[in-house]
Design an enzyme around this catalytic site. Structure first.
Site, PDB file in Angstrom:
ATOM      1  N   TYR A  52     -78.435   8.434 -29.393  1.00 56.61           N
ATOM      2  CA  TYR A  52     -77.081   8.604 -29.917  1.00 56.61           C
ATOM      3  C   TYR A  52     -77.016   9.831 -30.829  1.00 56.61           C
ATOM      4  CZ  TYR A  52     -75.979   3.874 -28.253  1.00 56.61           C
ATOM      5  OH  TYR A  52     -75.766   2.749 -27.476  1.00 56.61           O
ATOM      6  N   SER A 215     -68.682  -1.493 -24.783  1.00 60.90           N
ATOM      7  CA  SER A 215     -67.429  -0.905 -24.281  1.00 60.90           C
ATOM      8  C   SER A 215     -66.401  -1.982 -23.945  1.00 60.90           C
ATOM      9  CB  SER A 215     -67.696  -0.021 -23.067  1.00 60.90           C
ATOM     10  OG  SER A 215     -68.417   1.134 -23.438  1.00 60.90           O
ATOM     11  N   PRO A 216     -65.994  -2.785 -24.929  1.00 57.02           N
ATOM     12  CA  PRO A 216     -65.082  -3.901 -24.668  1.00 57.02           C
ATOM     13  C   PRO A 216     -63.653  -3.500 -24.332  1.00 57.02           C
ATOM     14  CG  PRO A 216     -65.456  -3.656 -27.025  1.00 57.02           C
ATOM     15  CD  PRO A 216     -66.414  -2.729 -26.343  1.00 57.02           C
ATOM     16  N   ALA A 220     -63.750   2.224 -16.968  1.00 55.36           N
ATOM     17  CA  ALA A 220     -64.944   2.907 -16.459  1.00 55.36           C
ATOM     18  C   ALA A 220     -65.036   4.238 -17.192  1.00 55.36           C
ATOM     19  CB  ALA A 220     -64.849   3.129 -14.952  1.00 55.36           C
ATOM     20  N   LYS A 223     -62.364   6.656 -16.362  1.00 55.20           N
ATOM     21  CA  LYS A 223     -60.972   6.227 -16.495  1.00 55.20           C
ATOM     22  C   LYS A 223     -60.556   5.930 -17.928  1.00 55.20           C
ATOM     23  CE  LYS A 223     -60.401   4.259 -11.866  1.00 55.20           C
ATOM     24  NZ  LYS A 223     -59.999   3.048 -11.097  1.00 55.20           N
ATOM     25  N   PHE A 226     -58.319   0.670 -21.167  1.00 55.54           N
ATOM     26  CA  PHE A 226     -57.148   0.103 -20.483  1.00 55.54           C
ATOM     27  C   PHE A 226     -55.888   0.129 -21.332  1.00 55.54           C
ATOM     28  CE2 PHE A 226     -59.889  -3.502 -21.900  1.00 55.54           C
ATOM     29  CZ  PHE A 226     -59.110  -3.979 -22.939  1.00 55.54           C
TER      30      PHE A 226
END
Length: 305
Positions: A52, A215-216, A220, A223, A226
């Protein structure tokens, strides 16, 4: 903050973990702010990896913790190794060297948990076991886990270890549900019926391995999230409707959806925005009904047989 027992250990950890991948993009005052906010919210678990920020996330975290005066025994630090430039590496020499680098950057004498980051096709389980034994005996690492692995990969390594692996990190969000879909669509000819991971969700529950979801909010990598995404209009409408009903932000509803699953998962949250983190933390105060959980699942474009 709701707490849970991590795997088969005696560690009591917060249901939310601060994922420190993006910490490298912050300055020291900002890093201190997000860490202090996390602590104030009851988050005691911090997830790192040696890659990271090329190690900068760990360096900044170590500096921030020192300046904040946080007692080492009051927090749980997890870091990962195994991803190198162009290949994966679970060799004994690399694991031992990686841990030394992690400890130096974090300015700590030990890791609570070391996680191997991505499956290495050339893994020799006996060699990994030797590395783990050395790290445990030296006091540098207290517990171990894996990331992004399936059931038999866990079995293969566990067969050579003297203590149980505690965690498995897996991607999960309302818009990324393959390990849930296959459980619904058993013996069907649908795409969702494809068992992509060896029933890893059920396996981890049986073996008392804590799934740490990463990554909740992600659909993707190509993309994005959401939230307000044109392909997820219905999901966003449902999130906003439930958020209004419960007096929280949509982010809290999305996290509460993961927490509602009986597998008792731990969610890794990577936000570097203290105010957003406060909104997300409200998820621990929400108890979604079964009907609400399924409503969210279906609104993301999933279906039930």
């Amino acid at each position: 903050m709701e707490m849970l027992q991590l795997g088969q250990s005696e560690l009591q950890v917060s249901r939310l973990s601060l994922g420190c991948m993006r910490l490298a993009g912050q300055d020291l005052p900002s890093a201190k702010d997000i860490i202090q906010t996390s602590l104030d919210l009851g988050i005691n678990f911090f997830d790192h990896a040696d890659i990271y920020g090329g190690g900068q996330s760990e360096i900044l975290f170590g500096q921030a913790i020192k300046e904040l005066g946080v007692k080492r025994e009051d927090i749980i630090i997890q870091s990962k190794c195994g991803i190198r430039r162009g290949f994966f590496d679970f060799s004994k020499a690399y694991i031992l060297s990686a841990v030394d680098g992690i400890l130096e950057r974090l300015q700590t004498d030990y890791l609570d948990i070391l996680v191997l980051h991505r499956p290495d096709a050339l893994m020799e389980p006996e060699e990994v076991a030797e590395a783990f034994t050395i790290l445990k005996a030296s006091g540098k690492v207290r517990h171990f886990g894996l990331s992004n692995v399936n059931a038999y990969q866990i079995e293969l390594l566990q067969a050579h270890l003297d203590e149980p692996l505690l965690v498995n990190q897996l991607q999960l969000s309302i818009a990324h549900t393959p390990m849930i879909d296959a459980g619904f669509q058993v013996n069907m000819l649908t795409d969702g019926s494809i068992n992509r991971d060896g029933s890893v969700l059920d396996y981890c529950r049986l073996k008392k391995i804590t799934i740490q979801t990463w990554s909740p909010f992600l659909i993707a990598l190509d993309k994005g999230t959401f939230f307000d995404h044109p392909d997820y209009v219905e999901l966003n409408e449902t999130l906003k409707a439930l958020a209004r009903e419960k007096g929280v932000a949509p982010e809290a509803i999305a996290i509460a959806w993961i927490l509602r699953h009986p597998a008792k998962m731990q969610v890794i949250v990577g936000s570097m925005n203290p105010e957003r983190l406060k909104k997300i933390a409200k998820a621990c105060e929400i108890a979604l009904t079964r009907e609400e959980w399924y409503r969210l699942y279906l609104s993301a474009g999933n279906f039930l047989p």
